[in-house]
Design a protein around this motif. Structure first.
Motif, short mmCIF file in Angstrom:
data_model
loop_
_atom_site.label_atom_id
_atom_site.label_comp_id
_atom_site.label_asym_id
_atom_site.label_seq_id
_atom_site.Cartn_x
_atom_site.Cartn_y
_atom_site.Cartn_z
N SER A 134 0.82 -1.20 0.00
CA SER A 134 0.00 0.00 0.00
C SER A 134 0.87 1.27 0.00
O SER A 134 0.56 2.24 -0.68
N LEU A 135 1.95 1.24 0.75
CA LEU A 135 2.84 2.40 0.82
C LEU A 135 3.55 2.68 -0.50
O LEU A 135 3.77 3.82 -0.86
N ILE B 171 5.50 10.64 6.52
CA ILE B 171 6.59 9.90 7.14
C ILE B 171 7.53 9.28 6.09
O ILE B 171 8.74 9.49 6.18
N PRO B 172 7.03 8.54 5.10
CA PRO B 172 7.97 7.98 4.10
C PRO B 172 8.74 9.06 3.36
O PRO B 172 9.96 8.96 3.19
N MET B 173 8.05 10.11 2.95
CA MET B 173 8.70 11.18 2.22
C MET B 173 9.76 11.87 3.09
O MET B 173 10.87 12.13 2.63
N LEU C 164 11.39 10.70 5.82
CA LEU C 164 12.53 9.83 6.12
C LEU C 164 13.46 9.65 4.92
O LEU C 164 14.68 9.78 5.05
N LEU C 165 12.88 9.39 3.78
CA LEU C 165 13.71 9.15 2.61
C LEU C 165 14.40 10.42 2.11
O LEU C 165 15.54 10.37 1.66
N THR C 166 13.74 11.55 2.23
CA THR C 166 14.37 12.83 1.87
C THR C 166 15.50 13.15 2.82
O THR C 166 16.57 13.61 2.41
N THR C 167 15.29 12.90 4.10
CA THR C 167 16.34 13.15 5.10
C THR C 167 17.56 12.28 4.83
O THR C 167 18.70 12.76 4.90
N ILE C 168 17.33 11.03 4.52
CA ILE C 168 18.45 10.13 4.21
C ILE C 168 19.20 10.63 2.97
O ILE C 168 20.43 10.63 2.94
N PHE C 169 18.46 11.03 1.97
CA PHE C 169 19.09 11.51 0.75
C PHE C 169 19.94 12.75 1.01
O PHE C 169 21.08 12.84 0.57
N LEU C 170 19.39 13.71 1.75
CA LEU C 170 20.16 14.93 2.07
C LEU C 170 21.36 14.62 2.95
O LEU C 170 22.45 15.18 2.76
N PHE C 171 21.18 13.72 3.90
CA PHE C 171 22.29 13.30 4.75
C PHE C 171 23.38 12.66 3.92
O PHE C 171 24.58 12.90 4.14
N ALA C 172 23.00 11.85 2.94
CA ALA C 172 23.98 11.20 2.07
C ALA C 172 24.76 12.22 1.26
O ALA C 172 25.98 12.08 1.08
N VAL D 107 11.29 -0.89 7.51
CA VAL D 107 10.71 -0.52 8.81
C VAL D 107 9.48 0.38 8.63
O VAL D 107 8.65 0.47 9.53
N LEU D 108 9.31 1.00 7.49
CA LEU D 108 8.21 1.94 7.27
C LEU D 108 6.83 1.40 7.62
O LEU D 108 6.02 2.13 8.20
N PRO D 109 6.49 0.15 7.30
CA PRO D 109 5.15 -0.33 7.67
C PRO D 109 4.85 -0.27 9.17
O PRO D 109 3.70 -0.23 9.57
N TYR D 110 5.89 -0.25 9.99
CA TYR D 110 5.69 -0.15 11.44
C TYR D 110 5.49 1.29 11.90
O TYR D 110 5.07 1.53 13.02
N LEU D 111 5.81 2.25 11.06
CA LEU D 111 5.76 3.66 11.46
C LEU D 111 4.49 4.39 11.03
O LEU D 111 4.22 5.47 11.53
N VAL D 112 3.74 3.82 10.11
CA VAL D 112 2.55 4.50 9.60
C VAL D 112 1.29 3.94 10.24
O VAL D 112 1.28 2.83 10.75
N ASN D 113 0.23 4.74 10.21
CA ASN D 113 -1.06 4.34 10.77
C ASN D 113 -2.14 4.42 9.70
O ASN D 113 -2.09 5.27 8.82
N TYR D 114 -3.12 3.56 9.86
CA TYR D 114 -4.27 3.56 8.95
C TYR D 114 -5.53 3.86 9.76
O TYR D 114 -5.63 3.49 10.92
N GLU D 115 -6.46 4.56 9.12
CA GLU D 115 -7.72 4.92 9.76
C GLU D 115 -8.88 4.39 8.92
O GLU D 115 -8.79 4.31 7.69
#
Length: 109
Positions: free
Chosen positions: A21-22, A50-52, A54-62, A93-101
């Motif tokens: 789904s993500l 959250i996905p956007m 985290l992945l943007t932060t990793i990219f900028l950190f890299a 790990v992303l599936p553990y960090l997101v919530n569904y309503e």
């Protein structure tokens, strides 16, 4: 860190279902149907970033690490392998960090 559950029957969603789904190519289709009761759930608005983030932060950190530390003593290939491993780890790990309503369908009636 736990996987999301159905808000109606409390059935826990599978990791694979949340992961698929993500990574759907259409953000309008980030919903999950409960396999036990059939209730439709959508990705919570606060979880969409959250996905956007985290992945943007990793990219900028890299990029920063690459500019500061990659030289002859720290080869680019080693840096690239570390970056790919961290990216894969966070993706898993992303599936553990997101919530569904539960989707509210009362407004249609």
């Amino acid at each position: 860190m736990k996987l999301s559950k159905c808000s109606r029957c409390n059935h826990q969603f599978k990791w694979k279902t949340i992961f698929n789904s993500l990574w759907s190519h259409n953000w309008n289709k980030t919903f999950i149907n409960c396999s036990k009761c059939g209730t439709k759930h959508n990705l919570a608005p606060r979880s969409r970033f959250i996905p956007m983030l985290l992945l943007t932060t990793i990219f900028l950190f890299a990029i920063v690490i690459n500019n500061l530390f990659v030289n002859d003593s720290f080869p680019f290939l080693l840096f690239f392998l570390i970056f790919i491993n961290v990216y894969i780890l966070i993706t898993l790990v992303l599936p553990y960090l997101v919530n569904y309503e539960k989707i509210n369908t009362n407004y249609l009636n």
